[in-house]
Design a protein around this motif. Structure first.
Motif, PDB file in Angstrom:
ATOM      1  N   SER A 118      37.263  65.828  30.316  1.00 26.82           N
ATOM      2  CA  SER A 118      36.028  66.172  29.620  1.00 26.82           C
ATOM      3  C   SER A 118      34.904  65.339  30.221  1.00 26.82           C
ATOM      4  CB  SER A 118      36.188  65.894  28.116  1.00 26.82           C
ATOM      5  OG  SER A 118      36.479  64.525  27.898  1.00 26.82           O
ATOM      6  N   ALA A 119      33.787  65.282  29.556  1.00 27.40           N
ATOM      7  CA  ALA A 119      32.675  64.380  29.910  1.00 27.40           C
ATOM      8  C   ALA A 119      32.290  64.488  31.387  1.00 27.40           C
ATOM      9  CB  ALA A 119      33.046  62.948  29.533  1.00 27.40           C
ATOM     10  N   THR A 120      32.275  63.351  32.097  1.00 23.16           N
ATOM     11  CA  THR A 120      31.770  63.358  33.476  1.00 23.16           C
ATOM     12  C   THR A 120      32.642  64.190  34.403  1.00 23.16           C
ATOM     13  OG1 THR A 120      32.957  61.308  33.983  1.00 23.16           O
ATOM     14  CG2 THR A 120      30.678  61.104  33.221  1.00 23.16           C
ATOM     15  N   PHE A 121      33.946  64.213  34.172  1.00 18.74           N
ATOM     16  CA  PHE A 121      34.831  65.046  34.998  1.00 18.74           C
ATOM     17  C   PHE A 121      34.382  66.502  34.901  1.00 18.74           C
ATOM     18  CE2 PHE A 121      38.381  67.617  36.184  1.00 18.74           C
ATOM     19  CZ  PHE A 121      39.195  66.871  37.026  1.00 18.74           C
ATOM     20  N   ALA A 122      34.139  66.969  33.682  1.00 19.36           N
ATOM     21  CA  ALA A 122      33.720  68.352  33.479  1.00 19.36           C
ATOM     22  C   ALA A 122      32.379  68.632  34.141  1.00 19.36           C
ATOM     23  CB  ALA A 122      33.660  68.670  31.988  1.00 19.36           C
ATOM     24  N   SER A 123      31.472  67.658  34.087  1.00 19.29           N
ATOM     25  CA  SER A 123      30.163  67.841  34.714  1.00 19.29           C
ATOM     26  C   SER A 123      30.291  68.029  36.218  1.00 19.29           C
ATOM     27  CB  SER A 123      29.260  66.632  34.416  1.00 19.29           C
ATOM     28  OG  SER A 123      29.015  66.515  33.035  1.00 19.29           O
ATOM     29  N   VAL A 124      31.113  67.196  36.855  1.00 14.52           N
ATOM     30  CA  VAL A 124      31.306  67.326  38.298  1.00 14.52           C
ATOM     31  C   VAL A 124      32.038  68.614  38.632  1.00 14.52           C
ATOM     32  CG1 VAL A 124      32.391  66.279  40.335  1.00 14.52           C
ATOM     33  CG2 VAL A 124      31.239  64.838  38.648  1.00 14.52           C
ATOM     34  N   ALA A 125      32.977  69.015  37.791  1.00 15.31           N
ATOM     35  CA  ALA A 125      33.722  70.252  38.033  1.00 15.31           C
ATOM     36  C   ALA A 125      32.804  71.462  38.066  1.00 15.31           C
ATOM     37  CB  ALA A 125      34.805  70.427  36.971  1.00 15.31           C
ATOM     38  N   ARG A 126      31.682  71.382  37.363  1.00 14.73           N
ATOM     39  CA  ARG A 126      30.737  72.505  37.355  1.00 14.73           C
ATOM     40  C   ARG A 126      29.877  72.552  38.614  1.00 14.73           C
ATOM     41  NH1 ARG A 126      30.278  71.030  31.759  1.00 14.73           N
ATOM     42  NH2 ARG A 126      28.469  69.722  32.204  1.00 14.73           N
ATOM     43  N   SER A 127      29.899  71.488  39.403  1.00 10.26           N
ATOM     44  CA  SER A 127      29.052  71.417  40.587  1.00 10.26           C
ATOM     45  C   SER A 127      29.750  72.048  41.782  1.00 10.26           C
ATOM     46  CB  SER A 127      28.695  69.963  40.904  1.00 10.26           C
ATOM     47  OG  SER A 127      29.836  69.257  41.348  1.00 10.26           O
ATOM     48  N   GLU A 128      29.015  72.189  42.878  1.00 13.34           N
ATOM     49  CA  GLU A 128      29.586  72.768  44.086  1.00 13.34           C
ATOM     50  C   GLU A 128      30.410  71.759  44.874  1.00 13.34           C
ATOM     51  OE1 GLU A 128      26.550  74.539  46.435  1.00 13.34           O
ATOM     52  OE2 GLU A 128      25.974  76.002  44.898  1.00 13.34           O
ATOM     53  N   ASP A 129      30.139  70.491  44.701  1.00 15.66           N
ATOM     54  CA  ASP A 129      30.821  69.443  45.452  1.00 15.66           C
ATOM     55  C   ASP A 129      31.826  68.744  44.543  1.00 15.66           C
ATOM     56  OD1 ASP A 129      31.694  67.484  47.113  1.00 15.66           O
ATOM     57  OD2 ASP A 129      29.752  66.475  47.356  1.00 15.66           O
ATOM     58  N   THR A 130      33.099  69.024  44.726  1.00 13.52           N
ATOM     59  CA  THR A 130      34.141  68.423  43.898  1.00 13.52           C
ATOM     60  C   THR A 130      34.962  67.392  44.670  1.00 13.52           C
ATOM     61  OG1 THR A 130      35.651  70.245  44.445  1.00 13.52           O
ATOM     62  CG2 THR A 130      34.323  70.459  42.422  1.00 13.52           C
ATOM     63  N   ASN A 131      34.406  66.890  45.767  1.00 15.60           N
ATOM     64  CA  ASN A 131      35.134  65.911  46.574  1.00 15.60           C
ATOM     65  C   ASN A 131      35.486  64.665  45.766  1.00 15.60           C
ATOM     66  OD1 ASN A 131      35.245  67.377  48.982  1.00 15.60           O
ATOM     67  ND2 ASN A 131      33.189  66.713  49.583  1.00 15.60           N
ATOM     68  N   ALA A 132      34.587  64.233  44.891  1.00 16.51           N
ATOM     69  CA  ALA A 132      34.864  63.041  44.092  1.00 16.51           C
ATOM     70  C   ALA A 132      36.099  63.249  43.215  1.00 16.51           C
ATOM     71  CB  ALA A 132      33.659  62.682  43.223  1.00 16.51           C
ATOM     72  N   LEU A 133      36.268  64.452  42.670  1.00 19.13           N
ATOM     73  CA  LEU A 133      37.426  64.719  41.829  1.00 19.13           C
ATOM     74  C   LEU A 133      38.708  64.734  42.651  1.00 19.13           C
ATOM     75  CD1 LEU A 133      36.055  67.464  39.407  1.00 19.13           C
ATOM     76  CD2 LEU A 133      35.998  64.965  39.192  1.00 19.13           C
ATOM     77  N   ARG A 134      38.617  65.207  43.879  1.00 19.34           N
ATOM     78  CA  ARG A 134      39.789  65.151  44.772  1.00 19.34           C
ATOM     79  C   ARG A 134      40.214  63.694  44.964  1.00 19.34           C
ATOM     80  NH1 ARG A 134      37.645  67.484  48.441  1.00 19.34           N
ATOM     81  NH2 ARG A 134      38.467  69.604  48.216  1.00 19.34           N
ATOM     82  N   GLU A 135      39.233  62.803  45.156  1.00 21.75           N
ATOM     83  CA  GLU A 135      39.545  61.391  45.343  1.00 21.75           C
ATOM     84  C   GLU A 135      40.082  60.761  44.057  1.00 21.75           C
ATOM     85  OE1 GLU A 135      39.534  59.888  48.302  1.00 21.75           O
ATOM     86  OE2 GLU A 135      39.047  61.912  49.041  1.00 21.75           O
ATOM     87  N   VAL A 136      39.612  61.241  42.912  1.00 25.37           N
ATOM     88  CA  VAL A 136      40.145  60.756  41.636  1.00 25.37           C
ATOM     89  C   VAL A 136      41.632  61.087  41.531  1.00 25.37           C
ATOM     90  CG1 VAL A 136      40.096  61.077  39.129  1.00 25.37           C
ATOM     91  CG2 VAL A 136      37.962  60.790  40.383  1.00 25.37           C
ATOM     92  N   PHE A 137      41.980  62.322  41.874  1.00 25.39           N
ATOM     93  CA  PHE A 137      43.394  62.706  41.822  1.00 25.39           C
ATOM     94  C   PHE A 137      44.218  61.907  42.826  1.00 25.39           C
ATOM     95  CE2 PHE A 137      42.128  66.698  39.614  1.00 25.39           C
ATOM     96  CZ  PHE A 137      43.034  66.598  38.565  1.00 25.39           C
ATOM     97  N   LYS A 138      43.676  61.680  44.009  1.00 30.26           N
ATOM     98  CA  LYS A 138      44.398  60.866  44.990  1.00 30.26           C
ATOM     99  C   LYS A 138      44.675  59.473  44.433  1.00 30.26           C
ATOM    100  CE  LYS A 138      42.775  63.028  49.301  1.00 30.26           C
ATOM    101  NZ  LYS A 138      41.970  62.790  50.534  1.00 30.26           N
ATOM    102  N   ALA A 139      43.671  58.884  43.784  1.00 31.40           N
ATOM    103  CA  ALA A 139      43.844  57.555  43.198  1.00 31.40           C
ATOM    104  C   ALA A 139      44.890  57.583  42.086  1.00 31.40           C
ATOM    105  CB  ALA A 139      42.512  57.039  42.660  1.00 31.40           C
ATOM    106  N   LEU A 140      44.873  58.628  41.274  1.00 34.23           N
ATOM    107  CA  LEU A 140      45.858  58.773  40.205  1.00 34.23           C
ATOM    108  C   LEU A 140      47.270  58.777  40.776  1.00 34.23           C
ATOM    109  CD1 LEU A 140      46.477  59.550  37.142  1.00 34.23           C
ATOM    110  CD2 LEU A 140      46.450  61.924  37.953  1.00 34.23           C
ATOM    111  N   PHE A 141      47.496  59.619  41.790  1.00 32.85           N
ATOM    112  CA  PHE A 141      48.838  59.754  42.343  1.00 32.85           C
ATOM    113  C   PHE A 141      49.270  58.503  43.102  1.00 32.85           C
ATOM    114  CE2 PHE A 141      47.509  64.430  42.611  1.00 32.85           C
ATOM    115  CZ  PHE A 141      47.953  64.673  41.330  1.00 32.85           C
TER     116      PHE A 141
END
Length: 315
Positions: free
Chosen positions: A54-77
């Motif tokens: 939710s929150a900031t993740f959802a905001s970025v997901a609505r944008s055209e550039d989701t590279n930051a979220l890809r890096e978040v998942f990489k950090a998680l794993f």
């Protein structure tokens, strides 16, 4: 070697992710045990910290550039995390996350927790056909068989929507089912549902300054062998405002907390009813810091009281 605390200060100051791997921050913590919790109904073990959307993740997901979220998942794993909580109601989060996780080849690694929320809040009835369509869309997007967990979001028409989830569970399409709410006006109803229904999970709000769940809901979850996902362990932004300008107390190192995020998360995780906390973030360095809370020691009852008092004394 740069410390985790120094890394976070630099990253926050620049607003960017530094070029070296987050794993460098963990050199001093390599031998700390990962905190895991067992789902009572299935015996499956989960890391005690995951990722919300939710929150900031959802905001970025609505944008055209989701590279930051890809890096978040990489950090998680990279740091042993795999629990991911989302919902169709979080904008593009579910769809974007599914695409990113598939791209990273981690579709089967993730413990997928999503929601069914056609009815919404306030006692409205759910259209069964619309609920089925949403359910099918989520299952198809996620692409894991069975989907790990789907919950009725904010107690929306539980008889209809939980019924659909249990039907899909019986068919082997969903492994765990449950209900969620973060609204105080629904806590009494949640308690009734926990007593009446067979649930694998609940999802609730709980934080060091929001301890209402300790009174009835968390003890009931233990009594009924229901796993608990914790939402908003930082009080959304409330706790960050409260500690602005204050340093984490040195004695937090006694339970392996080295940042305010870890301080808040370890307080939540120290409750024996809690299975996994899923704070949302769109920043990889925050994901790394959050996963640090799933390492090492947790505060005991006396230390938890000291943490509460310390926070209260900050004003």
């Amino acid at each position: 070697m740069i410390s985790r605390r120094d890394y976070l200060k630099l990253a926050l100051a620049s607003g960017t992710v530094l070029s070296f791997k987050p794993s460098l921050l963990w050199a001093g913590d390599q031998n700390l045990p990962l905190i895991t919790r067992i789902i009572p109904s299935s015996g499956q073990a989960l890391p005690a910290v995951g990722l919300g959307s939710s929150a900031t993740f959802a905001s970025v997901a609505r944008s055209e550039d989701t590279n930051a979220l890809r890096e978040v998942f990489k950090a998680l794993f990279e740091h042993q995390g795999r629990v991911f909580d989302t919902a169709p109601g979080y904008g593009a989060s579910e769809e974007v996350a599914s695409a990113l996780v598939r791209e990273l080849g981690q579709q089967e690694t993730v413990f997928w927790a999503t929601k069914l929320n056609v009815a919404g809040r306030g006692g409205g009835r759910a259209d069964p056909a619309a609920a089925r369509r949403q359910l099918e869309t989520s299952i198809e997007r996620i692409g894991k068989k069975p989907v790990d967990l789907i919950q009725v979001h904010n107690l929306g028409d539980v008889p209809t929507q939980l019924g659909l989830l249990k039907e899909a569970q019986s068919a082997g399409r969903i492994r765990h089912v449950g209900v969620t709410t973060t609204f105080p006006s629904q806590y009494a109803e949640l308690e009734q549902i926990m007593r009446r229904e067979t649930l694998d999970f609940i999802g609730v709000d709980y934080a060091i300054d929001n301890r209402t769940m300790e009174e009835r809901i968390l003890p009931l979850a233990q009594d009924r062998s229901i796993a608990v996902l914790v939402y908003a362990p930082f009080g959304r932004t409330r706790l960050w405002e409260r500690v602005r300008g204050h340093q984490v107390p040195d004695w937090a190192a006694e339970f392996d907390a080295h940042s305010w995020g870890q301080f808040f998360l370890k307080f939540v995780l120290a409750h024996p009813a809690v299975t996994t906390a899923t704070p949302a973030t769109s920043r990889p360095h925050h994901m790394v810091d959050n996963m640090g809370a799933a390492l090492g020691q947790l505060p005991d009852a006396a230390m938890r009281q000291r943490m509460i008092e310390h926070l209260n004394n900050l004003g």
